[in-house]
Design an enzyme around this catalytic site. Structure first.
Site, PDB file in Angstrom:
ATOM      1  N   HIS A 163      43.826  46.143  70.000  1.00 55.27           N
ATOM      2  CA  HIS A 163      45.085  46.739  70.441  1.00 55.27           C
ATOM      3  C   HIS A 163      45.135  48.250  70.283  1.00 55.27           C
ATOM      4  CE1 HIS A 163      49.390  45.035  71.256  1.00 55.27           C
ATOM      5  NE2 HIS A 163      48.975  45.847  72.191  1.00 55.27           N
ATOM      6  N   ASP A 177      53.933  40.741  70.026  1.00 54.31           N
ATOM      7  CA  ASP A 177      52.894  40.821  69.002  1.00 54.31           C
ATOM      8  C   ASP A 177      53.428  40.212  67.701  1.00 54.31           C
ATOM      9  OD1 ASP A 177      50.746  41.718  67.338  1.00 54.31           O
ATOM     10  OD2 ASP A 177      50.561  43.569  68.505  1.00 54.31           O
ATOM     11  N   HIS A 216      52.434  41.604  65.020  1.00 54.95           N
ATOM     12  CA  HIS A 216      52.372  42.794  64.185  1.00 54.95           C
ATOM     13  C   HIS A 216      53.041  43.968  64.883  1.00 54.95           C
ATOM     14  CE1 HIS A 216      48.814  40.211  63.448  1.00 54.95           C
ATOM     15  NE2 HIS A 216      49.148  40.399  62.175  1.00 54.95           N
ATOM     16  N   ASP A 228      52.157  47.229  64.622  1.00 63.00           N
ATOM     17  CA  ASP A 228      51.168  48.219  65.090  1.00 63.00           C
ATOM     18  C   ASP A 228      51.737  49.635  65.122  1.00 63.00           C
ATOM     19  OD1 ASP A 228      49.482  46.084  65.335  1.00 63.00           O
ATOM     20  OD2 ASP A 228      49.503  46.028  67.527  1.00 63.00           O
ATOM     21  N   HIS A 254      43.817  49.631  65.147  1.00 58.80           N
ATOM     22  CA  HIS A 254      44.561  48.706  66.010  1.00 58.80           C
ATOM     23  C   HIS A 254      45.950  48.420  65.435  1.00 58.80           C
ATOM     24  CE1 HIS A 254      43.534  44.459  64.159  1.00 58.80           C
ATOM     25  NE2 HIS A 254      43.752  45.356  63.209  1.00 58.80           N
ATOM     26  N   ASP A 294      49.732  40.989  72.830  1.00 60.20           N
ATOM     27  CA  ASP A 294      48.658  40.608  71.922  1.00 60.20           C
ATOM     28  C   ASP A 294      48.691  39.087  71.783  1.00 60.20           C
ATOM     29  OD1 ASP A 294      47.150  40.017  69.566  1.00 60.20           O
ATOM     30  OD2 ASP A 294      47.516  42.030  68.792  1.00 60.20           O
ATOM     31  N   ASP A 310      47.828  37.269  69.526  1.00 62.70           N
ATOM     32  CA  ASP A 310      48.212  36.734  68.225  1.00 62.70           C
ATOM     33  C   ASP A 310      49.729  36.603  68.080  1.00 62.70           C
ATOM     34  OD1 ASP A 310      49.343  39.166  67.240  1.00 62.70           O
ATOM     35  OD2 ASP A 310      47.500  39.760  66.240  1.00 62.70           O
ATOM     36  N   GLU A 331      43.131  41.293  72.287  1.00 58.74           N
ATOM     37  CA  GLU A 331      42.784  40.630  71.023  1.00 58.74           C
ATOM     38  C   GLU A 331      42.290  39.195  71.173  1.00 58.74           C
ATOM     39  OE1 GLU A 331      42.453  42.094  68.146  1.00 58.74           O
ATOM     40  OE2 GLU A 331      43.734  43.881  68.115  1.00 58.74           O
TER      41      GLU A 331
END
Length: 327
Positions: free
Chosen positions: A122, A146, A148, A150, A163, A251, A253, A296
């Site tokens: 990312h 996402d 996260h 980031d 990332h 992303d 994830d 990702e």
């Protein structure tokens, strides 16, 4: 109209789009890059998606594709020496790759095509967002899907993995090193960013989000309101009239590991298969989407079935973002 005369997904999207001059053309940038994090294999994510047939699937929807050249250069451009700058790992490599991504995404956006970027980790969003905003300006809004945030700065990151930092550079929250990251000028307003799906946020990132009033919808919000309401509220925050171009950075994830297991930083309790796809479908329906990142996917993690499942989901998310519907 007969069945064979029915419009394609690309034709239907072309009727809906508000910003793309060449809406039936998808500008694809494949970024086999892993320098923003320590786990090998994520650089093979775009290759696996191509092997799985994503380009043929897009063509089957009625789109033409233009593909950025030099995909192999992302691996060969790694500098021989790249010592950390403070905590930041591989800073020269990340900066070089992101700058190349920015040029390629800028070219697709300037051509009036939908800019589709397949990552890679990312950190490449430093480049995709510089590229899209260089054409659409600060009127562009960002939907970040996402687990996260980031948004760590070089000062708040514990790992030093870039990332986890792209948005701090894009928003101008850190002092960019003139030599390495000075080319990244703040290009997204803080009130033009909204998150969906957060569930693993560092303490420093929580402080940043609160300090700057950045809107975020966590998985708690998805549980409380349902994904339909969350997407509506997210879009209402950054694009209430549905009159601004949207860059969506997705992303994998963000999805629960049971849905997308082959990714580097999986976190339990994520979006379901349908919730992830609903986000993409709803954004496509606005007619505002001009750029999409799908990042990702890591083929090196998990067994062959985990890889097949994750790549298939990634391809499906792309198709939904380009207008594929259930009916």
């Amino acid at each position: 109209m007969s069945f064979t005369d029915s419009p394609s997904d690309a034709q239907l999207m072309a009727q809906r789009t508000k910003f793309l001059k060449n809406p039936q053309t998808i500008g694809v940038t494949c970024v086999p890059f892993s320098g923003g994090q320590p786990k090998g294999g994520v650089d093979d994510g775009p290759v696996e998606m191509i092997r799985f047939g994503i380009l043929d699937q897009i063509a089957g929807m009625g789109y033409e594709t233009t593909i950025s050249e030099g995909m192999d250069k992302y691996k060969t451009m790694r500098p021989a020496s790249d010592p950390p700058v403070g905590k930041l790992k591989n800073p020269r490599y990340v900066s070089m790759a992101a700058r190349r991504v920015a040029d390629q995404v800028r070219a697709h956006c300037a051509n009036g095509s939908m800019a589709l970027t397949l990552g890679g980790d990312h950190s490449i969003a430093m480049g995709t967002l510089v590229g899209s905003t260089s054409v659409y300006g600060d009127d562009l809004c960002v939907l970040w899907v996402d687990a996260h945030a980031d948004i760590n700065t070089p000062a708040t990151t514990d790992s030093g993995n870039l990332h986890g930092c792209p948005l701090s550079f894009i928003l101008g929250l850190c002092d960019q090193d003139d030599e390495l990251f000075g080319w990244i000028k703040p290009c997204v307003r803080k009130d033009s960013l909204v998150y969906i799906g957060l569930r693993d946020v560092d303490s420093g990132e929580k402080a940043i989000l609160r300090k700057h009033g950045i809107k975020a919808f966590s998985m708690h919000d998805v549980d409380r309101y349902g994904i339909g309401k969350v997407v509506e509220m997210a879009l209402d925050h950054v694009n209430p009239e549905r009159s601004r171009p949207i860059h969506m950075s997705f992303d994998v994830d963000a999805l629960d590991p049971s849905v997308a297991p082959a990714t580097g930083t999986p976190v339990r309790g994520g979006l379901t298969f349908r919730e992830g796809h609903y986000i993409c479908e709803a954004v496509a329906e606005t007619g505002c989407l001009v750029a999409l990142d799908l990042v990702e996917v890591n083929p090196a993690l998990g067994d062959p079935e985990s890889l097949r499942q994750t790549v298939a989901v990634g391809c499906s998310l792309v198709r939904c973002s380009l207008g594929e519907t259930l009916l």
